[in-house]
Design a protein around this motif. Structure first.
Motif, PDB file in Angstrom:
ATOM      1  N   THR A  72       0.838  -1.206   0.000  1.00  0.00           N
ATOM      2  CA  THR A  72       0.000   0.000   0.000  1.00  0.00           C
ATOM      3  C   THR A  72       0.871   1.254   0.000  1.00  0.00           C
ATOM      4  OG1 THR A  72      -1.754  -1.175   1.196  1.00  0.00           O
ATOM      5  CG2 THR A  72      -1.816   1.232   1.239  1.00  0.00           C
ATOM      6  N   GLU A  73       1.904   1.258   0.829  1.00  0.00           N
ATOM      7  CA  GLU A  73       2.803   2.418   0.892  1.00  0.00           C
ATOM      8  C   GLU A  73       3.534   2.626  -0.433  1.00  0.00           C
ATOM      9  OE1 GLU A  73       5.264   1.401   4.173  1.00  0.00           O
ATOM     10  OE2 GLU A  73       3.704   1.807   5.688  1.00  0.00           O
ATOM     11  N   PHE A  74       3.977   1.535  -1.062  1.00  0.00           N
ATOM     12  CA  PHE A  74       4.682   1.643  -2.342  1.00  0.00           C
ATOM     13  C   PHE A  74       3.771   2.258  -3.399  1.00  0.00           C
ATOM     14  CE2 PHE A  74       5.986   0.106  -6.499  1.00  0.00           C
ATOM     15  CZ  PHE A  74       7.367   0.255  -6.481  1.00  0.00           C
ATOM     16  N   ALA A  75       2.532   1.770  -3.471  1.00  0.00           N
ATOM     17  CA  ALA A  75       1.599   2.290  -4.470  1.00  0.00           C
ATOM     18  C   ALA A  75       1.317   3.772  -4.245  1.00  0.00           C
ATOM     19  CB  ALA A  75       0.307   1.475  -4.442  1.00  0.00           C
ATOM     20  N   GLU A  76       1.093   4.151  -2.991  1.00  0.00           N
ATOM     21  CA  GLU A  76       0.822   5.560  -2.696  1.00  0.00           C
ATOM     22  C   GLU A  76       2.022   6.428  -3.046  1.00  0.00           C
ATOM     23  OE1 GLU A  76      -2.348   4.879   1.009  1.00  0.00           O
ATOM     24  OE2 GLU A  76      -0.228   5.262   1.419  1.00  0.00           O
ATOM     25  N   GLU A  77       3.215   5.944  -2.747  1.00  0.00           N
ATOM     26  CA  GLU A  77       4.429   6.712  -3.002  1.00  0.00           C
ATOM     27  C   GLU A  77       4.671   6.925  -4.491  1.00  0.00           C
ATOM     28  OE1 GLU A  77       9.273   6.179  -2.379  1.00  0.00           O
ATOM     29  OE2 GLU A  77       7.874   4.967  -1.209  1.00  0.00           O
ATOM     30  N   HIS A  78       4.256   5.961  -5.315  1.00  0.00           N
ATOM     31  CA  HIS A  78       4.546   6.026  -6.752  1.00  0.00           C
ATOM     32  C   HIS A  78       3.325   6.405  -7.594  1.00  0.00           C
ATOM     33  CE1 HIS A  78       7.999   3.708  -5.225  1.00  0.00           C
ATOM     34  NE2 HIS A  78       8.639   4.220  -6.257  1.00  0.00           N
ATOM     35  N   GLY A  79       2.278   6.845  -6.962  1.00  0.00           N
ATOM     36  CA  GLY A  79       1.108   7.315  -7.702  1.00  0.00           C
ATOM     37  C   GLY A  79       0.360   6.226  -8.435  1.00  0.00           C
ATOM     38  N   ILE A  80       0.386   5.004  -7.879  1.00  0.00           N
ATOM     39  CA  ILE A  80      -0.306   3.859  -8.481  1.00  0.00           C
ATOM     40  C   ILE A  80      -1.681   3.734  -7.844  1.00  0.00           C
ATOM     41  CG2 ILE A  80      -0.223   1.348  -8.793  1.00  0.00           C
ATOM     42  CD1 ILE A  80       2.906   1.698  -8.447  1.00  0.00           C
ATOM     43  N   ALA A  81      -2.676   3.422  -8.651  1.00  0.00           N
ATOM     44  CA  ALA A  81      -4.042   3.310  -8.138  1.00  0.00           C
ATOM     45  C   ALA A  81      -4.112   2.265  -7.026  1.00  0.00           C
ATOM     46  CB  ALA A  81      -4.992   2.927  -9.272  1.00  0.00           C
ATOM     47  N   VAL A  82      -4.594   2.690  -5.859  1.00  0.00           N
ATOM     48  CA  VAL A  82      -4.707   1.800  -4.701  1.00  0.00           C
ATOM     49  C   VAL A  82      -5.830   2.311  -3.815  1.00  0.00           C
ATOM     50  CG1 VAL A  82      -3.005   3.095  -3.338  1.00  0.00           C
ATOM     51  CG2 VAL A  82      -3.420   0.675  -2.826  1.00  0.00           C
ATOM     52  N   GLU A  83      -6.507   1.389  -3.144  1.00  0.00           N
ATOM     53  CA  GLU A  83      -7.586   1.780  -2.234  1.00  0.00           C
ATOM     54  C   GLU A  83      -7.708   0.730  -1.142  1.00  0.00           C
ATOM     55  OE1 GLU A  83     -12.460   2.326  -2.167  1.00  0.00           O
ATOM     56  OE2 GLU A  83     -11.400   2.233  -4.089  1.00  0.00           O
ATOM     57  N   THR A  84      -7.723   1.165   0.104  1.00  0.00           N
ATOM     58  CA  THR A  84      -7.973   0.256   1.223  1.00  0.00           C
ATOM     59  C   THR A  84      -9.472   0.276   1.496  1.00  0.00           C
ATOM     60  OG1 THR A  84      -5.787   0.732   2.138  1.00  0.00           O
ATOM     61  CG2 THR A  84      -7.376  -0.306   3.604  1.00  0.00           C
ATOM     62  N   CYS A  85     -10.163  -0.672   0.881  1.00  0.00           N
ATOM     63  CA  CYS A  85     -11.629  -0.659   0.904  1.00  0.00           C
ATOM     64  C   CYS A  85     -12.219  -1.629   1.921  1.00  0.00           C
ATOM     65  CB  CYS A  85     -12.175  -0.975  -0.487  1.00  0.00           C
ATOM     66  SG  CYS A  85     -11.557  -2.518  -1.169  1.00  0.00           S
ATOM     67  N   GLY A  86     -11.390  -2.525   2.473  1.00  0.00           N
ATOM     68  CA  GLY A  86     -11.902  -3.521   3.407  1.00  0.00           C
ATOM     69  C   GLY A  86     -12.683  -4.613   2.702  1.00  0.00           C
ATOM     70  N   LYS A  87     -12.918  -5.701   3.425  1.00  0.00           N
ATOM     71  CA  LYS A  87     -13.716  -6.782   2.845  1.00  0.00           C
ATOM     72  C   LYS A  87     -14.550  -7.467   3.908  1.00  0.00           C
ATOM     73  CE  LYS A  87     -10.743 -10.901   2.966  1.00  0.00           C
ATOM     74  NZ  LYS A  87     -10.053 -11.898   2.143  1.00  0.00           N
ATOM     75  N   LEU A  88     -15.589  -8.140   3.437  1.00  0.00           N
ATOM     76  CA  LEU A  88     -16.412  -9.000   4.274  1.00  0.00           C
ATOM     77  C   LEU A  88     -16.174 -10.455   3.891  1.00  0.00           C
ATOM     78  CD1 LEU A  88     -19.954  -7.315   4.343  1.00  0.00           C
ATOM     79  CD2 LEU A  88     -18.167  -7.183   6.081  1.00  0.00           C
ATOM     80  N   VAL A  89     -16.009 -11.313   4.895  1.00  0.00           N
ATOM     81  CA  VAL A  89     -16.067 -12.758   4.699  1.00  0.00           C
ATOM     82  C   VAL A  89     -17.370 -13.196   5.341  1.00  0.00           C
ATOM     83  CG1 VAL A  89     -14.946 -14.978   5.079  1.00  0.00           C
ATOM     84  CG2 VAL A  89     -13.559 -12.903   4.843  1.00  0.00           C
ATOM     85  N   VAL A  90     -18.263 -13.774   4.559  1.00  0.00           N
ATOM     86  CA  VAL A  90     -19.626 -13.996   5.038  1.00  0.00           C
ATOM     87  C   VAL A  90     -19.947 -15.474   5.189  1.00  0.00           C
ATOM     88  CG1 VAL A  90     -20.419 -11.824   4.059  1.00  0.00           C
ATOM     89  CG2 VAL A  90     -20.613 -13.891   2.703  1.00  0.00           C
ATOM     90  N   ALA A  91     -20.597 -15.805   6.285  1.00  0.00           N
ATOM     91  CA  ALA A  91     -21.117 -17.150   6.523  1.00  0.00           C
ATOM     92  C   ALA A  91     -22.570 -17.174   6.082  1.00  0.00           C
ATOM     93  CB  ALA A  91     -20.988 -17.506   8.000  1.00  0.00           C
ATOM     94  N   VAL A  92     -22.843 -17.943   5.038  1.00  0.00           N
ATOM     95  CA  VAL A  92     -24.199 -18.008   4.492  1.00  0.00           C
ATOM     96  C   VAL A  92     -25.017 -19.092   5.186  1.00  0.00           C
ATOM     97  CG1 VAL A  92     -25.550 -18.407   2.398  1.00  0.00           C
ATOM     98  CG2 VAL A  92     -23.412 -17.105   2.270  1.00  0.00           C
ATOM     99  N   GLU A  93     -24.387 -20.240   5.466  1.00  0.00           N
ATOM    100  CA  GLU A  93     -25.061 -21.351   6.135  1.00  0.00           C
ATOM    101  C   GLU A  93     -24.643 -21.410   7.598  1.00  0.00           C
ATOM    102  OE1 GLU A  93     -27.274 -22.855   4.489  1.00  0.00           O
ATOM    103  OE2 GLU A  93     -26.749 -22.216   2.457  1.00  0.00           O
ATOM    104  N   GLU A  94     -25.479 -22.046   8.408  1.00  0.00           N
ATOM    105  CA  GLU A  94     -25.220 -22.108   9.845  1.00  0.00           C
ATOM    106  C   GLU A  94     -23.899 -22.802  10.164  1.00  0.00           C
ATOM    107  OE1 GLU A  94     -25.601 -20.997  13.533  1.00  0.00           O
ATOM    108  OE2 GLU A  94     -27.141 -20.509  12.043  1.00  0.00           O
ATOM    109  N   ASP A  95     -23.565 -23.868   9.402  1.00  0.00           N
ATOM    110  CA  ASP A  95     -22.341 -24.599   9.708  1.00  0.00           C
ATOM    111  C   ASP A  95     -21.081 -23.802   9.356  1.00  0.00           C
ATOM    112  OD1 ASP A  95     -22.586 -24.729   6.959  1.00  0.00           O
ATOM    113  OD2 ASP A  95     -21.999 -26.825   6.801  1.00  0.00           O
ATOM    114  N   GLU A  96     -21.246 -22.697   8.633  1.00  0.00           N
ATOM    115  CA  GLU A  96     -20.102 -21.866   8.287  1.00  0.00           C
ATOM    116  C   GLU A  96     -19.744 -20.870   9.394  1.00  0.00           C
ATOM    117  OE1 GLU A  96     -20.710 -21.761   3.433  1.00  0.00           O
ATOM    118  OE2 GLU A  96     -21.423 -20.092   4.664  1.00  0.00           O
TER     119      GLU A  96
END
Length: 402
Positions: A72-96
């Motif tokens: 992330t730091e390298f991309a920001e330093e060199h003007g490369i497109a980057v975004e810290t957008c976060g993610k979700l890991v989702v449990a769809v079924e009960e056993d998950e």
């Protein structure tokens, strides 16, 4: 001044070459293609992984977690497109849900900022997602990895190094305190010989073959798995704010089909995972008899298949049916349908597989005198590439000093 040969202008080869050039060494990068990042690096989903999935203490965990920051730091330093957008890991079924908790503990052990949240809280981040519970990983990001490779290539040249395209590396031998390498010039048809103090081979899909051509017996064989992608139509892309992943299936070594926001706009869907019929087999019609024979004669592939035939068959079916692919996405976001999917370029993962059918789960780097070979560098290798380059640098210096 030490002279190095680096084989491969993917992200690991270029990151290593840039480090060596920056300290004043003489560096020559050999690449058989006409540009950087033509294979695994340029065909992935562009995610900066946080370090959530990997066994604590493994190279993937330590280098991946550090790599999320340094990339992330390298991309920001060199003007490369980057975004810290976060993610979700989702449990769809009960056993998950229970598997989600295990994943959260692993993430915390790796120093990843991860938070267990309810279905209602998940919809605050992704209003169209359906789940029973989720993990929110705020440090996950997205980046233009081709742009990173171009910046690294500029650093190699700025440090006095050279990148030679259209050069197919054929093998090398260590002779005392030197390495003698042989290269085919694809444009002219002639063979060249290059002598250097040390050699780094980042051969990706051909890593095991190149290692054998240098006198090293690899611990595993590369078996190619194609990952197929779709891009969401604009109206469907509006349903996704960031990254949405399923809970990984413990019976299968891949993360499962997911939804990924892209730095250039739009949303990627995929990848699945099917055995490729060529090491550079980006379509079903790309068939190499030699590559197929190489895979089918390796006992590890049959043993892997015997343990994973149910999820493996499901992956093949999903490859053949856009409706099944859409159904997998609809588990996460129900409004996504078959007509929302447009084919996007596929990638091929170089998976190292042991004779007993066990996947090499961690990064695998083997050495012989004055040679370092990267034999397994799947995800999160792009994320961790700047850290892997430091690791390779230490291996090189130790080998030269020995």
């Amino acid at each position: 001044m030490t002279r190095f040969i680096v084989v491969g202008a993917g992200i690991i080869g270029l990151a290593t070459a840039a480090r060596l050039a920056a300290r004043g060494d003489e560096v020559t990068v050999l690449e058989k293609e006409a540009d950087v990042a033509e294979h695994q690096t340029g065909r992935n989903s562009g995610v900066i992984h946080s370090g959530l999935y990997y066994p604590p203490g493994s190279l993937k965990a330590t280098l991946g977690t550090a790599g999320a920051r340094s990339m992330t730091e390298f991309a920001e330093e060199h003007g490369i497109a980057v975004e810290t957008c976060g993610k979700l890991v989702v449990a769809v079924e009960e056993d998950e849900v229970a598997r989600l908790a295990v994943l959260a503990e692993r993430g915390r052990a790796n120093g990843v900022p991860v938070r267990e949240i309810s279905a209602a809280e998940a919809r605050e981040y992704e209003p169209h997602v359906v789940c029973r519970a989720a993990l929110h990983v705020e440090s996950t990001g997205i980046v233009d990895y081709r742009g990173v490779c171009r910046a690294l290539a500029d650093q190699v040249r700025a440090g006095g190094g050279e990148i030679l395209f259209g050069r197919a590396f054929r093998g090398a031998r260590t002779e005392g305190d030197r390495v003698r390498a042989w290269v085919d010039v694809l444009d002219g048809g002639q063979r060249e010989e290059i002598v250097a103090d040390a050699l780094v081979v980042c051969g990706g899909l051909h890593a095991d073959r190149l290692a054998r051509a240098c006198g090293l017996e690899p611990e595993a064989r590369i078996v190619p798995f194609r990952g197929e992608y779709f891009e969401l139509a604009p109206q469907a892309a509006e349903l996704v704010n960031g990254l949405i992943y399923p809970v990984p299936d413990p019976r299968f070594p891949f993360l499962g089909v997911h939804l990924t926001k892209m730095v250039g706009g739009g949303v990627h869907a995929g990848p699945n995972a099917v055995l490729a019929l060529a090491r550079e087999g980006y379509r079903w019609r790309d068939v190499s008899p030699a590559d197929v024979a190489d895979a089918l004669t390796w006992p590890g592939l049959w043993r892997l298949g015997a343990r994973n035939w149910v999820p493996g068959a499901r992956e093949v079916a999903r490859s053949m049916s856009r409706s099944l692919f859409a159904s997998s996405l609809a588990r996460l976001v129900p409004e996504i349908g078959r007509d929302d999917l447009t084919p996007s370029p596929a990638g091929v993962r170089a998976q190292a597989l042991r004779r007993d059918g066990g996947l090499v789960d961690d990064f695998l780097i083997q050495t012989v005198p004055r040679q370092v070979h990267v034999l397994n560098a799947p995800s999160p290798a792009a994320t961790a590439s700047l850290e892997i380059a430091k690791h390779i640098e230490r291996e090189l210096d130790a080998g030269i000093a020995a």
